[in-house]
Scaffold this motif. Structure first.
Motif, PDB file in Angstrom:
ATOM      1  N   THR A 155       6.986  -3.694  -7.893  1.00 46.85           N
ATOM      2  CA  THR A 155       6.951  -4.151  -6.494  1.00 46.85           C
ATOM      3  C   THR A 155       7.490  -3.069  -5.567  1.00 46.85           C
ATOM      4  O   THR A 155       6.949  -2.847  -4.468  1.00 46.85           O
ATOM      5  N   VAL A 156       8.564  -2.394  -6.000  1.00 45.23           N
ATOM      6  CA  VAL A 156       9.119  -1.296  -5.193  1.00 45.23           C
ATOM      7  C   VAL A 156       8.072  -0.203  -5.004  1.00 45.23           C
ATOM      8  O   VAL A 156       7.858   0.293  -3.886  1.00 45.23           O
ATOM      9  N   LYS A 157       7.384   0.157  -6.092  1.00 44.23           N
ATOM     10  CA  LYS A 157       6.353   1.204  -6.001  1.00 44.23           C
ATOM     11  C   LYS A 157       5.231   0.786  -5.040  1.00 44.23           C
ATOM     12  O   LYS A 157       4.764   1.578  -4.222  1.00 44.23           O
ATOM     13  N   SER A 173       7.422   8.752 -11.972  1.00 37.43           N
ATOM     14  CA  SER A 173       7.718   8.436 -10.556  1.00 37.43           C
ATOM     15  C   SER A 173       7.288   9.585  -9.650  1.00 37.43           C
ATOM     16  O   SER A 173       7.581  10.757  -9.934  1.00 37.43           O
ATOM     17  N   ASN A 174       6.579   9.223  -8.549  1.00 40.34           N
ATOM     18  CA  ASN A 174       6.152  10.272  -7.603  1.00 40.34           C
ATOM     19  C   ASN A 174       7.300  10.643  -6.653  1.00 40.34           C
ATOM     20  O   ASN A 174       8.370  10.023  -6.663  1.00 40.34           O
ATOM     21  N   LEU A 175       7.068  11.650  -5.802  1.00 37.62           N
ATOM     22  CA  LEU A 175       8.119  12.176  -4.922  1.00 37.62           C
ATOM     23  C   LEU A 175       8.639  11.106  -3.963  1.00 37.62           C
ATOM     24  O   LEU A 175       9.860  11.001  -3.735  1.00 37.62           O
ATOM     25  N   GLU A 176       7.746  10.304  -3.406  1.00 35.42           N
ATOM     26  CA  GLU A 176       8.180   9.260  -2.467  1.00 35.42           C
ATOM     27  C   GLU A 176       9.140   8.288  -3.142  1.00 35.42           C
ATOM     28  O   GLU A 176      10.165   7.883  -2.572  1.00 35.42           O
ATOM     29  N   LEU A 216       4.110   1.467   2.541  1.00 31.39           N
ATOM     30  CA  LEU A 216       4.875   2.077   3.637  1.00 31.39           C
ATOM     31  C   LEU A 216       4.288   3.422   4.044  1.00 31.39           C
ATOM     32  O   LEU A 216       4.182   3.736   5.233  1.00 31.39           O
ATOM     33  N   TYR A 217       3.903   4.231   3.069  1.00 28.57           N
ATOM     34  CA  TYR A 217       3.447   5.599   3.377  1.00 28.57           C
ATOM     35  C   TYR A 217       1.935   5.726   3.549  1.00 28.57           C
ATOM     36  O   TYR A 217       1.478   6.665   4.199  1.00 28.57           O
ATOM     37  N   HIS A 218       1.173   4.773   3.004  1.00 25.07           N
ATOM     38  CA  HIS A 218      -0.284   5.019   2.950  1.00 25.07           C
ATOM     39  C   HIS A 218      -1.155   3.900   3.503  1.00 25.07           C
ATOM     40  O   HIS A 218      -2.350   4.111   3.691  1.00 25.07           O
ATOM     41  N   HIS A 219      -0.584   2.712   3.760  1.00 23.17           N
ATOM     42  CA  HIS A 219      -1.446   1.615   4.219  1.00 23.17           C
ATOM     43  C   HIS A 219      -1.896   1.865   5.656  1.00 23.17           C
ATOM     44  O   HIS A 219      -1.101   2.269   6.498  1.00 23.17           O
ATOM     45  N   PRO A 220      -3.164   1.639   5.964  1.00 16.48           N
ATOM     46  CA  PRO A 220      -3.660   1.929   7.330  1.00 16.48           C
ATOM     47  C   PRO A 220      -3.154   0.949   8.402  1.00 16.48           C
ATOM     48  O   PRO A 220      -3.142   1.268   9.585  1.00 16.48           O
ATOM     49  N   ASP A 221      -2.713  -0.250   7.972  1.00 11.71           N
ATOM     50  CA  ASP A 221      -2.320  -1.286   8.932  1.00 11.71           C
ATOM     51  C   ASP A 221      -0.819  -1.185   9.251  1.00 11.71           C
ATOM     52  O   ASP A 221       0.027  -1.259   8.354  1.00 11.71           O
ATOM     53  N   ASP A 222      -0.489  -1.040  10.558  1.00 15.37           N
ATOM     54  CA  ASP A 222       0.923  -0.935  10.984  1.00 15.37           C
ATOM     55  C   ASP A 222       1.740  -2.143  10.556  1.00 15.37           C
ATOM     56  O   ASP A 222       2.905  -2.021  10.166  1.00 15.37           O
ATOM     57  N   ALA A 223       1.145  -3.325  10.661  1.00 19.78           N
ATOM     58  CA  ALA A 223       1.868  -4.563  10.313  1.00 19.78           C
ATOM     59  C   ALA A 223       2.275  -4.551   8.844  1.00 19.78           C
ATOM     60  O   ALA A 223       3.397  -4.949   8.489  1.00 19.78           O
ATOM     61  N   PHE A 224       1.369  -4.079   7.973  1.00 20.11           N
ATOM     62  CA  PHE A 224       1.684  -3.984   6.543  1.00 20.11           C
ATOM     63  C   PHE A 224       2.825  -2.999   6.312  1.00 20.11           C
ATOM     64  O   PHE A 224       3.721  -3.246   5.499  1.00 20.11           O
ATOM     65  N   ARG A 225       2.759  -1.872   7.024  1.00 24.08           N
ATOM     66  CA  ARG A 225       3.806  -0.844   6.849  1.00 24.08           C
ATOM     67  C   ARG A 225       5.171  -1.382   7.288  1.00 24.08           C
ATOM     68  O   ARG A 225       6.175  -1.162   6.621  1.00 24.08           O
ATOM     69  N   MET A 226       5.187  -2.097   8.425  1.00 21.77           N
ATOM     70  CA  MET A 226       6.460  -2.668   8.904  1.00 21.77           C
ATOM     71  C   MET A 226       7.001  -3.706   7.918  1.00 21.77           C
ATOM     72  O   MET A 226       8.199  -3.764   7.651  1.00 21.77           O
TER      73      MET A 226
END
Length: 960
Positions: free
Chosen positions: A6-8, A52-55, A14-24
């Motif tokens: 879930t964290v991943k 684990s990736n850099l993010e 947070l970093y890649h979703h196109p929708d601002d609402a999803f990122r927030m």
């Protein structure tokens, strides 16, 4: 595993979703996750996971770092070793990067060391543990060096939720291991590619108060390496940091510490002086020049007391600092500005010469030093004055660039003031006048930009105006003679107007002032008609001239009234804004003050005519029109009345004026009582009328109070309380006013206490709370005989208890001040007779008041509010002594031992006991601050403490 996934997913959103609402939404979830207990294990697992990736690595390293810093107490004591070992493995894993991840893990280990006593790390604490790790695993030395660098930085990191005692202990632990650290760093010097990292670590450790003598450091390999590396391109930044820290360290304790560190100073100074030639080297990178300039500035700031003696060696440093000041880049030159200020203080302040004994010796030494440094400050004036000149492209500057340019001008003005204090204002004026003459000569050219040098010279002349003697007869008449000849360019004219205003005292004192004034007024009229900026400067200058030359200007009244009427009537040819026109109102009011009473009365009437006419016209149009008018169409005129009543110091004339105007004021009160902005403006005007007229107000004051008393019940405007406060100050002790003041007090306070019945009401109406308790404090000071025996006094005490923890700063401070005034009644001879009445009200509530104050201290109010809370708490303790200590014991006993130890509790109670015994309360702040720090050290502790004290539950009984 599910939570890790879930964290991943959240990080990916947070970093890649196109929708601002999803990122927030993902961001909020991740923030909430970081506060959970599971965050420890999940972050640790993901950091160890190879995929684990850099993010993910950055997020998890930051999470682990913040958990160690803030939430270490969540873990059981046996978790220390597994956590340390896991962090150590991560430090090794990431010893080659990514750097952001390695840094976060290093800070986490350092934070762990702050929490955990040295013995838990083994003999010698974390430094010894670190040395053993480096010896056992030399391949990981770069990563361990970063940990060694951040360790001393964490001593002063208040994000770490450590108790004050433990923080102090940690500093001692590190300081005791200073020699071991230096040995580790010295050994690492042998690895060439680690030299820069070693020097950065050394600089970090030098910031600790380590107590190593200058004799030891002077020949230490680390110091010698840093000095030798000053010219190395690869190592210069790190070596500059080391030398900078050594300079600060060698000056610690000022002059008394300098002899101890003289061997170190004698090693550093020649090496830094050798860099002087590089300041002018055009081939040097700007950052390198900045680093060198920083070392010279550090030497100046740190050794200023030695430099101020004027020895031959110190003058070499001074001339190097002049070289830095002359650098074309302002960012580099300005590094020296603080030095010139500190040197000025050392040369001019008597305290700097106390060691010379008697007055004659002090004066002789002062003259000697001033004589030595006079040429230096003369050069300084020439070196900085050109920096205030407008750039050629000033019209194209962005808002931020223009703001930066103005800040540069203010900084240069401060340096010129320092020069004037050393040279004398008249001498500094002579130097600047030469530049003005040169600039005025060039103004004759047709080049449009040639106004700029004249404007710069005038700006500098204006900057030192307070230091030029009013009796100066050589230069100032010539300056004033030049002003009318300058071009009517907007920026130049603005500075001309400001300069005229700045020398208003000189104009008043000068024998030629009377003859100069007409040309000065012509200049100001030009300023008012050129641009809004020059009009603002001209209006301000007008105010200064009328304030200082009022006697001279009594003969110019007709001309002044002409200008005033043009301004107030909004004459189209003038650019004076409504706000700036208030300067003209104030100016003329001050001149009228100088007239004899009969003349003043007629002049005041003339002053009111253009202000009252538009208001009368609006009122005459009837209530409906008056009700619909925009606020600013009324306040622009009412504000002018406020200035008239404030600055015409003829009480009877002002009282007559307010009596004549009252029907208009009453009409506005009656129709516009709903309008806060208009009411504030009107109450301000009435306040100044009351303040100036005093007892001449007669019947008007009664009808005014009756008006606001009635309107307050309907419209709850805070400014009605604020106006009443002024009335109480002036009439509170007048027995003839006692009856209507008693009615006023009881009506206003009773209504307010019915409004403010819970913390939500205080939060919704902070201005009412603020003005109510300011008024209550005024009543204690000016009419305790009416206030303390009244029925509203206990109601206000109850009301204050509800509102102490309101988050609004002014409201909270007013409530605390009121309570402190109540507790301090015994300090006032006028109020001693009311102490039994006060005690009858406060003592039954004392336990609850003290508990609420302790809650405010420990987290119910922001830590920025600590000072007023502390004062109120100590005032309560001084007033009730043994009783207050019992209340305090009951209150702090409510706080669980998981949040506060017995030792911390005892230290706090000891401070209160000392206050009760009459100790100076200023010395008791530290133990009280420490209880506050302990209870705020992290969110969980703060919630536990507030849950125990429950400041909003006023009837809470102590638990057994």
């Amino acid at each position: 595993m599910e939570l890790q996934n879930t964290v991943k997913e959240a990080l990916n959103a947070l970093y890649h979703h196109p929708d601002d609402a999803f990122r927030m939404q993902a961001d909020r979830w991740l923030q909430d996750f970081q506060r959970t207990l599971d965050a420890w294990q999940v972050a640790d697992n993901l950091l160890h996971e190879p995929t684990s990736n850099l993010e993910t690595l950055i997020f998890c390293s930051q999470t682990l770092r913040s958990k160690v810093q803030r939430d270490f107490e969540e873990l059981p004591s046996e978790a220390f070793r597994p956590l340390r070992d896991s962090l150590n493995n991560l430090l090794r894993k990431f010893h080659k990067g990514p750097p952001k991840v390695r840094t976060q893990i290093s800070i986490a280990v350092a934070a762990l060391a702050v929490h955990v006593p040295a013995d838990d790390w083994g003999e010698g604490g974390i430094v010894n543990w670190l040395r053993n790790e480096m010896n056992s695993h030399p391949e990981y030395v770069p990563g361990f060096l970063e940990l060694l660098t951040v360790l001393p930085e964490e001593v002063y990191n208040y994000k770490i939720a450590a108790r004050p005692d433990r923080r102090r202990q940690f500093e001692k632990e590190l300081t005791s291991q200073m020699q071991v650290t230096l040995n580790i760093l010295t050994a690492c010097l042998n690895i060439n590619e680690l030299k820069e990292q070693v020097l950065e670590a050394f600089a970090s450790w030098l910031r600790l108060k380590h107590g190593i003598p200058g004799t030891v450091l002077a020949s230490h390999p680390l110091v010698l390496t840093a000095l030798a590396s000053l010219n190395s391109e690869l190592l210069s930044e790190a070596s500059v940091n080391v030398i900078s820290e050594l300079i600060h360290y060698s000056a610690a304790g000022n002059s008394s510490g300098l002899p101890v560190h003289m061997p170190l100073i004698q090693v550093i100074v020649p090496q830094v002086m050798n860099l002087k030639a590089q300041l002018r080297d055009s081939s040097k990178d700007e950052e390198d020049v900045k680093a060198i300039a920083r070392l010279f500035a550090d030497m100046g700031d740190s050794y200023v007391e030695l430099i101020a003696t004027g020895s031959d060696e110190s003058m070499l440093i001074v001339h190097a600092l002049l070289e830095v000041t002359s650098h074309p880049e302002y960012d580099i030159a300005s590094m020296t500005f603080n030095f010139w200020h500190s040197l000025q203080l050392n040369l001019t302040k008597r305290d700097a010469y106390i060691s010379f004994g008697n007055d004659a010796s002090i004066e002789a030494e002062r003259k000697r030093r001033l004589h030595i440094f006079r040429p230096v400050y003369e050069s300084l004036v020439s070196l900085v004055s050109f920096r205030v000149q407008y750039p050629n492209d000033y019209q194209d500057l962005s808002y931020e660039d223009l703001k930066e340019f103005k800040q540069t001008r203010y900084a240069v003005a401060d340096v010129l003031i320092d020069a004037a204090l050393v040279l004398g204002g008249d001498m500094t004026l002579k130097i600047l006048y030469v530049r003005l003459v040169e600039a005025v000569t060039s103004c004759g050219n047709s080049e449009p930009s040639e106004w700029r040098p004249a404007e710069a010279a005038l700006f500098c002349i204006r900057a030192i105006s307070d230091y030029v003697s009013v009796g100066e007869t050589e230069i100032m008449p010539q300056v004033m003679g030049l002003l009318p000849k300058l071009p009517q360019q907007a920026q130049l004219l603005q500075t001309v107007c400001y300069t005229v205003g700045a020398y208003s005292k000189w104009l008043d004192a000068s024998s030629s002032g009377q003859s100069i004034l007409p040309s000065v007024i012509d200049i100001l009229m030009s300023g008012m008609g050129t641009s809004e900026d020059s009009a603002a400067a001209a209006a301000l200058a007008f105010r200064h001239i009328c304030a200082d030359c009022r006697r001279k200007l009594c003969g110019f009244l007709d001309g002044l009234f002409h200008i005033y009427n043009m301004t107030v009537n909004g004459e189209s040819s003038l650019k004076v804004t409504a706000e700036d026109s208030l300067h003209l109102v104030e100016a003329l009011s001050m001149v009228i003050t100088e007239l004899v009473p009969d003349q003043a009365k007629r002049a005041l009437e003339a002053l009111c005519v253009p202000v009252v006419a538009p208001l009368q016209e609006i009122v005459n149009q009837g209530p409906e029109v008056l009700n619909k008018k925009p606020s600013n169409e009324l306040t622009v005129h009412i504000d002018r009345f406020a200035y008239i009543f404030r600055y015409v110091n003829h009480p009877e004339a002002v009282a007559d004026a307010i009596q004549r105007l009252w029907p208009i004021f009453k009409a506005i009160f009656d129709i516009r009582a709903w309008d806060m902005r208009t009411m504030e403006s009107l109450c301000r005007a009435c306040k100044y009328a009351v303040r100036t007229s005093g007892r001449f107000m007669g019947i008007t004051i009664g009808v005014m109070l009756e008006e606001i008393q009635g309107l307050y019940k309907q419209h709850h405007q805070p400014c009605f309380l604020y106006l009443s406060s002024e009335v109480i100050k002036i009439f509170g002790s007048d027995p003839s006013c006692a009856s209507y003041l008693q009615n006023l007090i009881e009506a206003l306070f009773m209504h307010t206490t019915r409004l403010l019945t819970n913390i939500q009401e205080f939060t919704a109406r902070p201005d009412i709370a603020d003005d109510c308790f300011l008024l209550a404090s005024r009543c204690i000071r000016y009419c305790p005989q009416l206030f303390i025996p009244s029925s509203v006094f206990p109601a206000l005490i109850d009301c204050s208890m509800v509102g102490i923890t309101v988050q609004h700063r002014e409201a909270s401070n007013s409530i605390l001040t009121f309570l402190a005034d109540v507790f301090d009644l015994a300090n006032s001879s006028k109020s001693e007779q009311y102490i039994s009445r006060r005690d009858a009200i406060v003592i039954p509530r004392g336990q609850v008041i003290l508990r609420i104050l302790v809650a405010a201290l420990t987290g119910a109010l922001p830590s920025s509010r600590l000072e007023p809370v502390t004062y109120t708490l100590l005032a309560l303790t001084r007033a009730y002594r043994v009783q207050a200590l019992e209340w305090a014991k009951e209150s702090v006993s409510l706080i669980p031992s998981t949040a506060v130890t017995e030792k911390e509790r005892s230290r706090f109670l000891k401070a209160l006991s000392d206050a009760a015994s009459g100790c100076d309360i200023n010395t008791l702040a530290i133990p009280i601050e420490e209880l506050s720090d302990v209870c705020r050290r992290n969110r969980n502790v703060q919630e536990i403490v507030q849950g125990a004290l429950r400041p909003l539950e006023l009837n809470l009984l102590p638990v057994s």
